[in-house]
Each structure stands twice: as C-alpha cells, then as structure tokens.
Design a protein around this motif. Structure first.
Motif, short mmCIF file in Angstrom:
data_model
loop_
_atom_site.label_atom_id
_atom_site.label_comp_id
_atom_site.label_asym_id
_atom_site.label_seq_id
_atom_site.Cartn_x
_atom_site.Cartn_y
_atom_site.Cartn_z
N ASN A 39 -11.26 -52.39 -135.08
CA ASN A 39 -10.42 -51.41 -134.40
C ASN A 39 -11.21 -50.16 -134.02
OD1 ASN A 39 -7.38 -52.07 -134.27
ND2 ASN A 39 -8.02 -52.86 -136.24
N THR A 40 -12.13 -49.74 -134.86
CA THR A 40 -12.93 -48.55 -134.59
C THR A 40 -13.89 -48.81 -133.42
OG1 THR A 40 -12.81 -47.94 -136.91
CG2 THR A 40 -14.48 -46.85 -135.62
N ASN A 41 -14.56 -49.95 -133.46
CA ASN A 41 -15.56 -50.27 -132.44
C ASN A 41 -14.98 -50.41 -131.04
OD1 ASN A 41 -17.58 -50.24 -134.32
ND2 ASN A 41 -17.70 -52.45 -134.54
N GLU A 42 -13.81 -50.98 -130.93
CA GLU A 42 -13.23 -51.23 -129.60
C GLU A 42 -13.01 -49.93 -128.84
OE1 GLU A 42 -12.85 -54.17 -128.02
OE2 GLU A 42 -13.89 -54.95 -129.79
N PHE A 43 -12.53 -48.90 -129.49
CA PHE A 43 -12.26 -47.65 -128.79
C PHE A 43 -13.54 -46.88 -128.50
CE2 PHE A 43 -7.73 -48.05 -129.19
CZ PHE A 43 -7.32 -47.40 -128.05
N GLU A 44 -14.55 -47.04 -129.32
CA GLU A 44 -15.81 -46.35 -129.08
C GLU A 44 -16.49 -46.89 -127.82
OE1 GLU A 44 -18.05 -46.76 -132.67
OE2 GLU A 44 -16.85 -45.25 -133.72
N ARG A 45 -16.26 -48.15 -127.49
CA ARG A 45 -16.89 -48.76 -126.32
C ARG A 45 -16.14 -48.49 -125.02
NH1 ARG A 45 -17.97 -54.83 -127.36
NH2 ARG A 45 -16.08 -54.74 -128.58
N VAL A 66 -3.73 -42.66 -124.22
CA VAL A 66 -3.15 -41.85 -125.30
C VAL A 66 -2.27 -42.71 -126.20
CG1 VAL A 66 -1.66 -39.90 -125.84
CG2 VAL A 66 -3.27 -39.74 -123.94
N GLU A 67 -1.43 -43.53 -125.57
CA GLU A 67 -0.54 -44.40 -126.33
C GLU A 67 -1.34 -45.44 -127.12
OE1 GLU A 67 3.15 -47.52 -125.59
OE2 GLU A 67 2.55 -46.17 -123.96
N ALA A 68 -2.37 -45.99 -126.49
CA ALA A 68 -3.21 -46.98 -127.16
C ALA A 68 -3.95 -46.36 -128.35
CB ALA A 68 -4.19 -47.59 -126.17
N GLU A 69 -4.47 -45.15 -128.14
CA GLU A 69 -5.17 -44.46 -129.24
C GLU A 69 -4.22 -44.17 -130.39
OE1 GLU A 69 -6.91 -41.03 -127.35
OE2 GLU A 69 -8.84 -42.04 -127.15
N SER A 70 -3.01 -43.78 -130.07
CA SER A 70 -2.00 -43.50 -131.09
C SER A 70 -1.71 -44.77 -131.90
CB SER A 70 -0.73 -42.98 -130.44
OG SER A 70 0.28 -42.85 -131.40
N THR A 71 -1.56 -45.88 -131.20
CA THR A 71 -1.29 -47.16 -131.87
C THR A 71 -2.44 -47.56 -132.78
OG1 THR A 71 0.06 -47.89 -130.01
CG2 THR A 71 -0.76 -49.60 -131.48
N VAL A 72 -3.67 -47.44 -132.26
CA VAL A 72 -4.84 -47.83 -133.05
C VAL A 72 -5.04 -46.88 -134.23
CG1 VAL A 72 -7.36 -48.06 -133.00
CG2 VAL A 72 -5.97 -49.04 -131.18
N ASN A 73 -4.82 -45.59 -134.03
CA ASN A 73 -4.95 -44.63 -135.14
C ASN A 73 -3.92 -44.92 -136.24
OD1 ASN A 73 -7.14 -43.30 -134.07
ND2 ASN A 73 -5.89 -41.77 -133.02
N GLY A 74 -2.72 -45.28 -135.85
CA GLY A 74 -1.70 -45.67 -136.83
C GLY A 74 -2.12 -46.91 -137.61
N ARG A 75 -2.71 -47.85 -136.88
CA ARG A 75 -3.19 -49.07 -137.53
C ARG A 75 -4.33 -48.76 -138.50
NH1 ARG A 75 -4.79 -52.47 -133.10
NH2 ARG A 75 -2.57 -52.55 -132.64
#
Length: 125
Positions: A39-45, A66-75
């Motif tokens: 999950n961390t790597n996908e957003f960094e790329r 923004v919505e995707a980041e919010s979802t991933v941060n919650g995860r």
C-alpha cells in the motif's frame, strides 16, 4: 512414575500447540507487513495527473487522488493497529512457551533417577 510421564506428555502437547500458535501469529504479522509495504509503495510511485481507478465489483471506476489517498491511509492505519495487536499476541505466546518449557524441565527432573524431590547439597563449614 506413570503419572509423571502422563503429565510430561500433556505438557509436550501443550508446548507443541503453543509453537503452532506462534507460527500462525508470525505468518499473520508477515502478511500484514507485506500489505503495508504494498500500500505504501503504490502511492509513492504515482505521478501527478495519473488516473486512479477503484475496482467496484466487475467495474473500474475513476477516483480522485484525495479520495484514494484517504482510503489508503485508512487502510494503513488499520494495518498498523493489526500489527500492534499481532506483536503483543506474539510476545504473549512467547512468554507462555517459556513458562511451559520450565514446567517440562521440572517434569523431566521428576523422571530422573533420584528425582522427584529437591536436591540436597552438603555444605562444608
């Protein structure tokens, strides 16, 4: 003597069960760590302006960043809490294993010739 052997057998089975629980908890921790890393790597790329899609059933829907980041941060928060819970579970199981080892050693000492009672030490004075 048979009573001590039966106790030793019971302790051995309990010890094996605890080892299996520990192995399952460690595997769970490894799985959670892999999920966190993924999950961390996908957003960094991700680059600015790239499209993000969310799988909903058989359909991919476009999603804003923004919505995707919010979802991933919650995860990621959920994964972190599960990692903490799993770590404490592993520590608890390890403590139980150590106690069980001590019980097994005591039971084995009872099987030794001349065992079953506290050893007497002669003191020279």
């Amino acid at each position: 003597m048979a009573e001590i052997q039966a106790r030793l057998q019971s302790l051995s089975e309990e010890f094996t069960k605890l080892q299996q629980e520990l192995q399952a908890a460690v595997q769970s921790r490894q799985k959670l760590e892999a999920q966190k890393q993924e999950n961390t790597n996908e957003f960094e790329r991700l680059k600015d302006g790239e499209n993000i899609y969310k799988l909903v059933g058989p359909v991919l829907l476009k999603q804003d960043k923004v919505e995707a980041e919010s979802t991933v941060n919650g995860r990621l928060e959920f994964i972190d809490k599960e990692l903490e819970r799993t770590e404490s579970q592993i520590q608890e199981i390890q403590e139980k294993i150590e106690r069980k080892k001590g019980e097994i050693i005591q039971a084995q000492a009872g099987l030794q010739p001349g065992g079953g009672g506290p050893a007497k030490v002669a003191a020279k004075g």
